[in-house]
Design an enzyme around this catalytic site. Structure first.
Site, short mmCIF file in Angstrom:
data_model
loop_
_atom_site.label_atom_id
_atom_site.label_comp_id
_atom_site.label_asym_id
_atom_site.label_seq_id
_atom_site.Cartn_x
_atom_site.Cartn_y
_atom_site.Cartn_z
N ARG A 108 9.91 -25.46 -45.50
CA ARG A 108 10.50 -25.75 -44.19
C ARG A 108 10.68 -27.24 -44.00
O ARG A 108 10.76 -27.72 -42.87
CB ARG A 108 9.65 -25.16 -43.08
CG ARG A 108 8.21 -25.60 -43.15
CD ARG A 108 7.38 -24.93 -42.10
NE ARG A 108 5.98 -25.18 -42.34
CZ ARG A 108 5.07 -25.18 -41.39
NH1 ARG A 108 5.41 -24.96 -40.14
NH2 ARG A 108 3.81 -25.39 -41.68
N LYS A 127 10.45 -31.70 -40.86
CA LYS A 127 9.59 -30.53 -41.03
C LYS A 127 9.92 -29.53 -39.93
O LYS A 127 9.74 -29.81 -38.74
CB LYS A 127 8.12 -30.92 -40.96
CG LYS A 127 7.18 -29.75 -41.23
CD LYS A 127 5.74 -30.21 -41.32
CE LYS A 127 4.80 -29.05 -41.61
NZ LYS A 127 3.38 -29.48 -41.72
N GLY A 140 11.25 -20.99 -42.24
CA GLY A 140 11.73 -22.37 -42.35
C GLY A 140 11.55 -23.19 -41.09
O GLY A 140 11.96 -24.35 -41.05
N ARG A 190 8.68 -36.82 -40.37
CA ARG A 190 7.53 -37.52 -40.92
C ARG A 190 7.95 -38.45 -42.04
O ARG A 190 9.02 -38.27 -42.65
CB ARG A 190 6.45 -36.53 -41.36
CG ARG A 190 6.88 -35.48 -42.37
CD ARG A 190 5.73 -34.53 -42.63
NE ARG A 190 6.02 -33.61 -43.71
CZ ARG A 190 5.15 -32.72 -44.18
NH1 ARG A 190 3.93 -32.65 -43.64
NH2 ARG A 190 5.47 -31.92 -45.16
N ASP A 266 -1.24 -28.48 -53.41
CA ASP A 266 0.11 -28.79 -52.94
C ASP A 266 0.08 -29.61 -51.66
O ASP A 266 1.15 -30.06 -51.20
CB ASP A 266 0.92 -27.50 -52.73
CG ASP A 266 0.26 -26.54 -51.76
OD1 ASP A 266 -0.83 -26.03 -52.09
OD2 ASP A 266 0.81 -26.29 -50.67
#
Length: 504
Positions: A108, A127, A140, A190, A266
Protein backbone atom coordinates in the site's frame (compact mmCIF):
# COMPACT_ATOMS: atom_id res chain seq x y z
CA UNK A 1 25.01 10.09 -2.77
CA UNK A 2 23.24 11.74 -5.74
CA UNK A 3 23.99 15.45 -6.14
CA UNK A 4 21.43 18.08 -5.29
CA UNK A 5 19.32 19.36 -8.14
CA UNK A 6 21.13 21.71 -10.53
CA UNK A 7 20.54 25.43 -10.28
CA UNK A 8 18.17 25.53 -13.23
CA UNK A 9 15.89 23.03 -11.46
CA UNK A 10 15.43 25.25 -8.45
CA UNK A 11 12.48 27.67 -8.14
CA UNK A 12 13.20 31.34 -8.77
CA UNK A 13 14.43 33.29 -5.75
CA UNK A 14 11.41 34.44 -3.74
CA UNK A 15 8.97 32.45 -5.87
CA UNK A 16 6.68 29.89 -4.26
CA UNK A 17 7.25 26.45 -5.73
CA UNK A 18 4.25 24.52 -7.01
CA UNK A 19 3.70 20.78 -6.74
CA UNK A 20 4.36 20.39 -10.47
CA UNK A 21 7.75 22.09 -10.13
CA UNK A 22 9.13 19.69 -7.52
CA UNK A 23 12.52 18.44 -8.81
CA UNK A 24 11.91 14.73 -8.30
CA UNK A 25 14.49 12.14 -9.25
CA UNK A 26 14.45 8.42 -8.48
CA UNK A 27 17.72 6.59 -7.88
CA UNK A 28 15.86 3.37 -6.99
CA UNK A 29 14.41 3.36 -10.51
CA UNK A 30 17.98 2.98 -11.81
CA UNK A 31 17.71 -0.68 -10.80
CA UNK A 32 16.25 -3.18 -13.30
CA UNK A 33 12.44 -3.58 -13.50
CA UNK A 34 12.55 -6.82 -11.49
CA UNK A 35 13.04 -4.72 -8.34
CA UNK A 36 9.77 -2.81 -8.59
CA UNK A 37 6.57 -2.15 -10.50
CA UNK A 38 5.89 1.25 -12.01
CA UNK A 39 2.33 2.35 -11.31
CA UNK A 40 0.21 5.36 -10.48
CA UNK A 41 -1.46 6.01 -7.13
CA UNK A 42 -5.20 5.44 -6.94
CA UNK A 43 -7.02 8.74 -6.29
CA UNK A 44 -9.22 9.25 -3.25
CA UNK A 45 -12.47 11.25 -3.48
CA UNK A 46 -12.61 14.72 -1.94
CA UNK A 47 -9.29 14.63 -0.04
CA UNK A 48 -8.74 16.99 2.84
CA UNK A 49 -5.63 18.26 4.64
CA UNK A 50 -5.01 17.16 8.22
CA UNK A 51 -1.49 18.22 9.21
CA UNK A 52 2.09 18.70 8.04
CA UNK A 53 5.43 18.69 9.83
CA UNK A 54 7.46 21.88 9.38
CA UNK A 55 10.63 20.09 10.52
CA UNK A 56 10.17 17.33 7.96
CA UNK A 57 9.27 19.80 5.23
CA UNK A 58 12.52 21.68 5.82
CA UNK A 59 14.45 18.49 5.02
CA UNK A 60 13.25 18.77 1.41
CA UNK A 61 13.22 22.55 1.17
CA UNK A 62 9.46 22.99 1.51
CA UNK A 63 7.33 25.34 3.60
CA UNK A 64 4.81 23.32 5.63
CA UNK A 65 2.15 26.00 5.13
CA UNK A 66 2.13 25.43 1.38
CA UNK A 67 1.39 21.73 1.84
CA UNK A 68 -2.25 22.53 2.61
CA UNK A 69 -2.68 24.10 -0.84
CA UNK A 70 -4.78 22.23 -3.38
CA UNK A 71 -1.91 21.15 -5.65
CA UNK A 72 0.14 19.69 -2.79
CA UNK A 73 -2.97 18.17 -1.20
CA UNK A 74 -3.68 16.36 -4.47
CA UNK A 75 -0.06 15.29 -4.89
CA UNK A 76 0.31 13.90 -1.39
CA UNK A 77 -3.00 12.07 -1.52
CA UNK A 78 -2.16 10.41 -4.84
CA UNK A 79 -4.71 12.34 -6.89
CA UNK A 80 -2.09 13.86 -9.16
CA UNK A 81 1.51 13.06 -10.05
CA UNK A 82 4.28 15.63 -10.47
CA UNK A 83 5.76 15.64 -13.99
CA UNK A 84 9.21 14.52 -12.81
CA UNK A 85 7.96 11.88 -10.42
CA UNK A 86 8.48 8.21 -11.32
CA UNK A 87 6.02 6.37 -9.05
CA UNK A 88 6.79 2.76 -8.22
CA UNK A 89 6.30 0.10 -5.59
CA UNK A 90 9.20 -2.10 -4.52
CA UNK A 91 9.27 -5.85 -4.10
CA UNK A 92 10.81 -7.49 -1.04
CA UNK A 93 10.30 -10.52 1.16
CA UNK A 94 10.89 -11.23 4.83
CA UNK A 95 10.52 -13.16 8.05
CA UNK A 96 7.33 -12.30 9.94
CA UNK A 97 7.24 -13.26 13.62
CA UNK A 98 10.30 -15.43 12.95
CA UNK A 99 8.70 -17.40 10.08
CA UNK A 100 9.70 -17.05 6.44
CA UNK A 101 6.76 -15.34 4.72
CA UNK A 102 8.03 -15.29 1.15
CA UNK A 103 7.31 -12.39 -1.18
CA UNK A 104 5.82 -9.28 0.38
CA UNK A 105 6.52 -5.84 -1.09
CA UNK A 106 4.95 -2.40 -0.94
CA UNK A 107 1.36 -3.51 -0.58
CA UNK A 108 0.00 0.00 0.00
CA UNK A 109 3.03 2.24 -0.47
CA UNK A 110 4.06 4.06 -3.64
CA UNK A 111 7.43 5.78 -3.95
CA UNK A 112 7.10 9.13 -5.71
CA UNK A 113 10.85 9.69 -5.98
CA UNK A 114 13.37 11.75 -4.07
CA UNK A 115 13.79 15.45 -3.47
CA UNK A 116 17.04 17.26 -2.67
CA UNK A 117 17.54 18.80 0.73
CA UNK A 118 20.18 20.37 2.96
CA UNK A 119 21.09 16.96 4.45
CA UNK A 120 20.90 15.06 1.16
CA UNK A 121 18.13 13.55 -0.96
CA UNK A 122 15.03 12.15 0.72
CA UNK A 123 12.66 9.64 -0.83
CA UNK A 124 8.96 10.50 -0.55
CA UNK A 125 6.53 7.62 -0.28
CA UNK A 126 2.73 7.64 -0.12
CA UNK A 127 1.41 5.10 2.38
CA UNK A 128 -2.21 4.21 1.69
CA UNK A 129 -2.19 5.22 -1.97
CA UNK A 130 -4.02 2.18 -3.36
CA UNK A 131 -3.54 -1.34 -4.65
CA UNK A 132 -0.17 -2.53 -5.92
CA UNK A 133 0.91 -5.91 -7.30
CA UNK A 134 2.19 -6.67 -3.77
CA UNK A 135 -1.06 -5.99 -1.90
CA UNK A 136 -1.84 -9.71 -1.60
CA UNK A 137 -5.24 -9.82 0.16
CA UNK A 138 -5.07 -6.16 1.23
CA UNK A 139 -6.93 -3.19 -0.23
CA UNK A 140 -3.90 -0.90 -0.57
CA UNK A 141 -5.38 1.67 1.77
CA UNK A 142 -4.45 2.97 5.21
CA UNK A 143 -7.04 4.17 7.71
CA UNK A 144 -7.18 7.45 9.57
CA UNK A 145 -6.53 5.78 12.93
CA UNK A 146 -3.21 4.16 12.07
CA UNK A 147 -2.12 7.03 9.81
CA UNK A 148 -2.40 9.54 12.66
CA UNK A 149 -0.35 7.25 14.87
CA UNK A 150 2.39 6.88 12.26
CA UNK A 151 2.46 10.58 11.44
CA UNK A 152 2.74 11.65 15.08
CA UNK A 153 5.19 8.97 16.17
CA UNK A 154 7.57 9.49 13.25
CA UNK A 155 7.99 13.12 14.21
CA UNK A 156 7.99 12.43 17.96
CA UNK A 157 10.84 9.95 17.55
CA UNK A 158 12.84 12.41 15.47
CA UNK A 159 12.43 15.04 18.17
CA UNK A 160 13.67 12.49 20.74
CA UNK A 161 16.84 12.09 18.69
CA UNK A 162 16.07 8.50 17.65
CA UNK A 163 16.95 7.38 14.10
CA UNK A 164 13.67 7.23 12.18
CA UNK A 165 11.85 7.69 8.93
CA UNK A 166 9.96 10.98 8.83
CA UNK A 167 6.38 12.01 8.13
CA UNK A 168 5.84 15.02 5.90
CA UNK A 169 2.07 15.27 5.80
CA UNK A 170 -1.18 13.42 6.44
CA UNK A 171 -4.31 13.77 4.34
CA UNK A 172 -7.69 12.10 4.57
CA UNK A 173 -10.80 11.19 2.65
CA UNK A 174 -14.25 10.08 3.68
CA UNK A 175 -13.92 6.99 1.48
CA UNK A 176 -14.93 4.00 3.56
CA UNK A 177 -12.38 1.29 4.35
CA UNK A 178 -13.27 -1.98 6.05
CA UNK A 179 -11.12 -3.26 8.89
CA UNK A 180 -12.66 -4.77 12.05
CA UNK A 181 -15.27 -2.05 11.47
CA UNK A 182 -15.87 0.57 8.81
CA UNK A 183 -13.26 3.35 8.93
CA UNK A 184 -12.14 6.13 6.61
CA UNK A 185 -9.04 6.37 4.43
CA UNK A 186 -5.92 8.46 4.95
CA UNK A 187 -2.50 8.84 3.35
CA UNK A 188 0.79 9.56 5.10
CA UNK A 189 3.65 10.96 3.04
CA UNK A 190 6.70 9.54 4.71
CA UNK A 191 10.34 10.25 3.99
CA UNK A 192 13.71 8.55 4.33
CA UNK A 193 16.99 8.58 2.44
CA UNK A 194 16.03 5.03 1.43
CA UNK A 195 13.23 2.57 2.17
CA UNK A 196 15.34 -0.51 1.36
CA UNK A 197 14.87 -3.18 4.05
CA UNK A 198 16.55 -6.32 5.27
CA UNK A 199 13.83 -8.19 3.40
CA UNK A 200 14.88 -6.54 0.14
CA UNK A 201 18.05 -8.63 0.26
CA UNK A 202 16.32 -11.73 1.59
CA UNK A 203 14.02 -11.63 -1.45
CA UNK A 204 16.86 -12.25 -3.90
CA UNK A 205 18.78 -14.64 -1.67
CA UNK A 206 15.85 -17.02 -1.21
CA UNK A 207 15.20 -16.94 -4.95
CA UNK A 208 18.84 -17.81 -5.58
CA UNK A 209 19.25 -14.66 -7.69
CA UNK A 210 22.83 -13.70 -6.90
CA UNK A 211 23.14 -11.18 -9.74
CA UNK A 212 20.17 -9.21 -8.41
CA UNK A 213 21.46 -9.57 -4.85
CA UNK A 214 24.80 -8.06 -5.89
CA UNK A 215 23.11 -5.31 -7.89
CA UNK A 216 21.07 -4.26 -4.86
CA UNK A 217 24.05 -4.39 -2.49
CA UNK A 218 26.20 -2.36 -4.90
CA UNK A 219 23.37 0.15 -5.34
CA UNK A 220 22.93 0.65 -1.60
CA UNK A 221 26.68 0.90 -0.97
CA UNK A 222 27.12 3.37 -3.83
CA UNK A 223 24.33 5.68 -2.70
CA UNK A 224 24.36 5.42 1.11
CA UNK A 225 27.61 3.74 2.17
CA UNK A 226 30.16 5.02 -0.37
CA UNK A 227 32.91 4.97 2.27
CA UNK A 228 32.68 1.16 2.28
CA UNK A 229 33.25 0.70 -1.45
CA UNK A 230 37.01 0.58 -1.05
CA UNK A 231 37.02 -1.96 1.80
CA UNK A 232 38.81 -5.28 1.28
CA UNK A 233 35.38 -6.97 1.52
CA UNK A 234 32.76 -4.23 1.03
CA UNK A 235 29.83 -6.61 1.61
CA UNK A 236 31.23 -7.72 4.96
CA UNK A 237 31.84 -4.08 5.89
CA UNK A 238 28.29 -3.28 4.80
CA UNK A 239 26.81 -5.99 7.02
CA UNK A 240 28.91 -4.81 9.96
CA UNK A 241 27.81 -1.19 9.56
CA UNK A 242 24.12 -2.06 9.19
CA UNK A 243 24.41 -4.30 12.25
CA UNK A 244 26.07 -1.51 14.23
CA UNK A 245 23.40 1.02 13.26
CA UNK A 246 20.63 -1.42 14.14
CA UNK A 247 22.14 -2.05 17.57
CA UNK A 248 22.46 1.69 18.22
CA UNK A 249 18.86 2.31 17.14
CA UNK A 250 17.54 -0.39 19.49
CA UNK A 251 19.62 0.99 22.36
CA UNK A 252 17.79 4.28 21.84
CA UNK A 253 14.45 2.45 21.81
CA UNK A 254 15.22 0.75 25.11
CA UNK A 255 16.43 3.94 26.74
CA UNK A 256 13.24 5.84 25.98
CA UNK A 257 10.88 2.90 26.56
CA UNK A 258 9.79 2.60 22.93
CA UNK A 259 8.43 -0.72 21.65
CA UNK A 260 8.16 -1.26 17.90
CA UNK A 261 5.68 -4.13 18.03
CA UNK A 262 6.40 -5.69 14.60
CA UNK A 263 10.15 -6.19 14.19
CA UNK A 264 9.80 -8.38 11.11
CA UNK A 265 12.76 -8.34 8.74
CA UNK A 266 10.65 -6.53 6.14
CA UNK A 267 10.25 -3.73 8.71
CA UNK A 268 13.99 -3.31 9.36
CA UNK A 269 15.69 -0.39 7.61
CA UNK A 270 19.01 -0.92 5.89
CA UNK A 271 20.00 2.51 7.25
CA UNK A 272 19.23 1.72 10.89
CA UNK A 273 16.08 3.86 10.95
CA UNK A 274 12.88 3.11 12.84
CA UNK A 275 10.61 1.97 10.02
CA UNK A 276 6.90 1.10 9.72
CA UNK A 277 4.96 2.41 12.71
CA UNK A 278 2.18 -0.10 13.31
CA UNK A 279 1.26 -1.34 16.80
CA UNK A 280 4.01 0.56 18.64
CA UNK A 281 3.91 1.81 22.21
CA UNK A 282 5.84 3.78 24.81
CA UNK A 283 6.35 2.02 28.14
CA UNK A 284 4.13 3.30 30.93
CA UNK A 285 3.91 1.02 33.99
CA UNK A 286 7.28 -0.67 33.60
CA UNK A 287 7.26 -4.34 32.73
CA UNK A 288 10.20 -5.73 30.76
CA UNK A 289 7.90 -8.41 29.32
CA UNK A 290 5.30 -5.91 28.13
CA UNK A 291 3.85 -6.64 24.68
CA UNK A 292 2.53 -3.57 22.90
CA UNK A 293 1.11 -5.51 19.93
CA UNK A 294 -2.14 -7.35 20.69
CA UNK A 295 -1.48 -9.59 17.67
CA UNK A 296 1.83 -10.78 19.15
CA UNK A 297 0.37 -13.46 21.37
CA UNK A 298 3.73 -15.17 21.93
CA UNK A 299 5.50 -11.99 23.01
CA UNK A 300 8.23 -12.24 20.37
CA UNK A 301 8.45 -8.46 20.19
CA UNK A 302 8.14 -7.59 23.87
CA UNK A 303 10.27 -4.77 25.28
CA UNK A 304 12.91 -7.18 26.62
CA UNK A 305 12.99 -9.22 23.41
CA UNK A 306 13.70 -6.27 21.14
CA UNK A 307 17.42 -6.59 21.81
CA UNK A 308 17.88 -10.29 20.88
CA UNK A 309 15.35 -10.04 18.03
CA UNK A 310 17.32 -7.14 16.57
CA UNK A 311 20.38 -9.42 16.58
CA UNK A 312 18.35 -12.27 15.04
CA UNK A 313 17.23 -9.95 12.25
CA UNK A 314 20.83 -8.97 11.55
CA UNK A 315 21.66 -12.67 11.28
CA UNK A 316 18.86 -13.01 8.73
CA UNK A 317 20.42 -10.19 6.75
CA UNK A 318 23.85 -11.79 7.10
CA UNK A 319 22.48 -15.06 5.78
CA UNK A 320 21.06 -13.23 2.75
CA UNK A 321 24.38 -11.48 2.09
CA UNK A 322 26.51 -14.59 2.65
CA UNK A 323 26.91 -15.38 -1.07
CA UNK A 324 28.51 -11.95 -1.48
CA UNK A 325 30.50 -11.94 1.76
CA UNK A 326 32.10 -15.31 1.09
CA UNK A 327 32.51 -17.28 4.30
CA UNK A 328 30.35 -17.83 7.38
CA UNK A 329 33.33 -16.75 9.50
CA UNK A 330 33.44 -13.35 7.79
CA UNK A 331 29.70 -12.92 8.25
CA UNK A 332 29.94 -13.91 11.93
CA UNK A 333 32.75 -11.42 12.45
CA UNK A 334 30.61 -8.64 10.96
CA UNK A 335 27.65 -9.63 13.14
CA UNK A 336 29.79 -9.68 16.26
CA UNK A 337 29.66 -5.88 16.38
CA UNK A 338 26.04 -6.00 17.56
CA UNK A 339 26.44 -6.71 21.26
CA UNK A 340 29.32 -4.30 21.94
CA UNK A 341 27.67 -1.55 19.88
CA UNK A 342 24.37 -1.99 21.71
CA UNK A 343 26.05 -2.21 25.11
CA UNK A 344 28.23 0.84 24.58
CA UNK A 345 25.39 3.06 23.40
CA UNK A 346 22.95 1.88 26.08
CA UNK A 347 25.62 2.41 28.75
CA UNK A 348 26.15 5.94 27.46
CA UNK A 349 22.42 6.64 27.41
CA UNK A 350 21.83 5.25 30.90
CA UNK A 351 24.64 7.33 32.34
CA UNK A 352 22.97 10.38 30.81
CA UNK A 353 19.50 9.37 32.03
CA UNK A 354 20.77 9.04 35.61
CA UNK A 355 22.79 12.24 35.42
CA UNK A 356 26.16 10.52 35.84
CA UNK A 357 29.03 12.39 34.26
CA UNK A 358 31.77 9.84 34.83
CA UNK A 359 31.91 6.05 34.68
CA UNK A 360 32.52 3.75 37.64
CA UNK A 361 33.07 0.02 37.82
CA UNK A 362 29.82 -0.76 39.66
CA UNK A 363 27.54 1.44 37.52
CA UNK A 364 26.15 -1.63 35.79
CA UNK A 365 24.92 -2.93 39.12
CA UNK A 366 23.22 0.43 39.79
CA UNK A 367 21.50 0.29 36.41
CA UNK A 368 20.29 -3.24 37.13
CA UNK A 369 19.00 -2.15 40.53
CA UNK A 370 17.17 0.78 38.90
CA UNK A 371 15.31 -1.41 36.44
CA UNK A 372 14.69 -4.00 39.13
CA UNK A 373 13.02 -1.32 41.23
CA UNK A 374 10.93 -0.16 38.27
CA UNK A 375 9.92 -3.75 37.51
CA UNK A 376 8.93 -4.61 41.07
CA UNK A 377 6.77 -1.50 41.38
CA UNK A 378 5.60 -1.10 37.77
CA UNK A 379 6.50 2.57 38.03
CA UNK A 380 5.80 4.84 35.07
CA UNK A 381 8.91 4.79 32.89
CA UNK A 382 8.82 8.34 31.49
CA UNK A 383 7.74 10.02 34.72
CA UNK A 384 10.38 8.20 36.77
CA UNK A 385 13.32 9.42 34.72
CA UNK A 386 11.91 12.91 34.27
CA UNK A 387 11.21 13.38 37.99
CA UNK A 388 14.57 11.85 38.88
CA UNK A 389 16.15 15.01 37.53
CA UNK A 390 14.45 16.95 40.35
CA UNK A 391 15.96 14.80 43.10
CA UNK A 392 18.25 16.85 45.36
CA UNK A 393 21.52 15.48 46.66
CA UNK A 394 20.64 16.47 50.21
CA UNK A 395 17.03 15.37 50.37
CA UNK A 396 14.71 12.94 52.04
CA UNK A 397 11.25 11.42 51.84
CA UNK A 398 9.42 14.76 51.89
CA UNK A 399 11.52 16.31 49.13
CA UNK A 400 11.44 13.09 47.15
CA UNK A 401 7.64 12.85 47.26
CA UNK A 402 6.84 13.49 43.55
CA UNK A 403 9.26 10.71 42.58
CA UNK A 404 8.70 8.49 45.61
CA UNK A 405 4.95 8.49 45.04
CA UNK A 406 5.43 6.49 41.83
CA UNK A 407 6.40 3.46 43.97
CA UNK A 408 4.22 1.14 46.01
CA UNK A 409 7.20 -0.07 48.04
CA UNK A 410 8.43 3.24 49.49
CA UNK A 411 11.09 1.55 51.62
CA UNK A 412 12.60 -0.09 48.55
CA UNK A 413 12.65 3.28 46.82
CA UNK A 414 14.30 4.92 49.84
CA UNK A 415 17.04 2.27 49.86
CA UNK A 416 17.63 2.74 46.14
CA UNK A 417 17.65 6.54 46.48
CA UNK A 418 20.30 6.30 49.22
CA UNK A 419 22.46 4.18 46.94
CA UNK A 420 21.92 6.58 44.03
CA UNK A 421 22.81 9.60 46.16
CA UNK A 422 25.99 7.89 47.32
CA UNK A 423 26.95 7.41 43.68
CA UNK A 424 26.24 11.08 42.96
CA UNK A 425 28.38 12.20 45.90
CA UNK A 426 31.22 10.03 44.68
CA UNK A 427 31.53 12.23 41.60
CA UNK A 428 30.73 15.49 43.47
CA UNK A 429 27.52 15.97 41.52
CA UNK A 430 25.95 19.43 41.49
CA UNK A 431 22.15 19.52 41.58
CA UNK A 432 21.46 22.25 39.04
CA UNK A 433 24.00 21.05 36.53
CA UNK A 434 22.73 17.49 36.81
CA UNK A 435 19.09 18.55 36.58
CA UNK A 436 19.68 20.55 33.38
CA UNK A 437 21.57 17.67 31.77
CA UNK A 438 18.97 15.07 32.75
CA UNK A 439 16.11 17.17 31.43
CA UNK A 440 17.89 17.34 28.09
CA UNK A 441 17.90 13.54 27.82
CA UNK A 442 14.75 12.42 29.71
CA UNK A 443 11.63 13.59 27.86
CA UNK A 444 8.65 15.05 29.62
CA UNK A 445 6.35 14.24 26.70
CA UNK A 446 6.06 11.02 24.71
CA UNK A 447 3.27 9.72 22.48
CA UNK A 448 1.31 7.72 25.01
CA UNK A 449 -1.42 5.54 23.52
CA UNK A 450 -4.20 7.45 25.21
CA UNK A 451 -2.96 10.78 23.83
CA UNK A 452 -2.96 9.32 20.32
CA UNK A 453 -6.40 7.85 20.94
CA UNK A 454 -7.82 11.21 22.00
CA UNK A 455 -6.46 12.82 18.83
CA UNK A 456 -7.81 9.95 16.71
CA UNK A 457 -11.32 10.12 18.15
CA UNK A 458 -11.52 13.87 17.60
CA UNK A 459 -10.23 13.45 14.05
CA UNK A 460 -12.81 10.75 13.36
CA UNK A 461 -15.40 13.40 14.29
CA UNK A 462 -13.89 15.89 11.84
CA UNK A 463 -11.74 17.90 14.27
CA UNK A 464 -8.02 17.76 13.46
CA UNK A 465 -6.88 20.43 15.93
CA UNK A 466 -5.74 17.87 18.49
CA UNK A 467 -3.50 16.13 15.92
CA UNK A 468 -1.77 19.44 15.22
CA UNK A 469 -1.58 20.38 18.89
CA UNK A 470 -0.08 17.03 19.84
CA UNK A 471 2.46 17.33 17.01
CA UNK A 472 3.55 20.74 18.34
CA UNK A 473 3.95 19.36 21.88
CA UNK A 474 5.87 16.27 20.76
CA UNK A 475 8.24 18.34 18.64
CA UNK A 476 9.60 19.77 21.95
CA UNK A 477 9.61 16.70 24.20
CA UNK A 478 12.30 17.92 26.59
CA UNK A 479 10.84 21.41 27.19
CA UNK A 480 8.73 22.04 30.28
CA UNK A 481 5.73 23.51 28.37
CA UNK A 482 3.83 24.08 31.66
CA UNK A 483 0.66 24.98 29.74
CA UNK A 484 0.59 21.34 28.57
CA UNK A 485 1.33 19.62 31.90
CA UNK A 486 -1.74 17.41 31.54
CA UNK A 487 -0.09 15.74 28.52
CA UNK A 488 2.73 14.57 30.79
CA UNK A 489 0.53 13.14 33.56
CA UNK A 490 -0.02 9.52 34.47
CA UNK A 491 -2.40 7.90 31.98
CA UNK A 492 -6.07 7.63 33.00
CA UNK A 493 -7.42 4.27 34.11
CA UNK A 494 -9.24 3.69 30.82
CA UNK A 495 -5.92 3.81 28.95
CA UNK A 496 -4.95 0.44 30.41
CA UNK A 497 -7.62 -1.18 28.23
CA UNK A 498 -6.37 0.26 24.93
CA UNK A 499 -5.10 -2.34 22.48
CA UNK A 500 -3.19 -1.90 19.23
CA UNK A 501 -2.65 -4.64 16.70
CA UNK A 502 -1.34 -5.28 13.20
CA UNK A 503 -4.69 -4.20 11.75
CA UNK A 504 -4.51 -0.93 9.88
Amino acid sequence: MPPACPIHDRPREGAAITADELPFSNSFAELPPAFYTRLMPTPLPAPYFIAASADAAALVGLDAQTLAQDDFLALFTGNRVAPRSQPLSAVYSGHQFGVWAGQLGDGRAILLGELPGPQGPMELQLKGAGLTPYSRMGDGRAVLRSSIREFLCSEAMAALGIPTTRALTITGSHQRVMRESVETAAVVTRMAPSFVRFGSFEHWHYRNKQDELRLLADHVIQHWYPELAGAANPYKAFLAEVTRRTAVMIAHWQAVGFMHGVMNTDNMSILGLTLDYGPFGFMEAFDAQHICNHTDQGGRYSYANQVPVGHWNCYALGNALLPLIGTPEDAEEALDVYRPAFGARLDELLHAKLGLFDTREDDGALFDATFGLLQANHADFTLFFRRLGELRLEGGPDGDAPLRDLFIDRAAFDAWAARYRARLRAEHSVDERRRAAMHRTNPKYVLRNYLAQNAIEQAQNGDYAEVRKLLAILERPFDEQPEHDTYAALPPDWAAHLEVSCSS
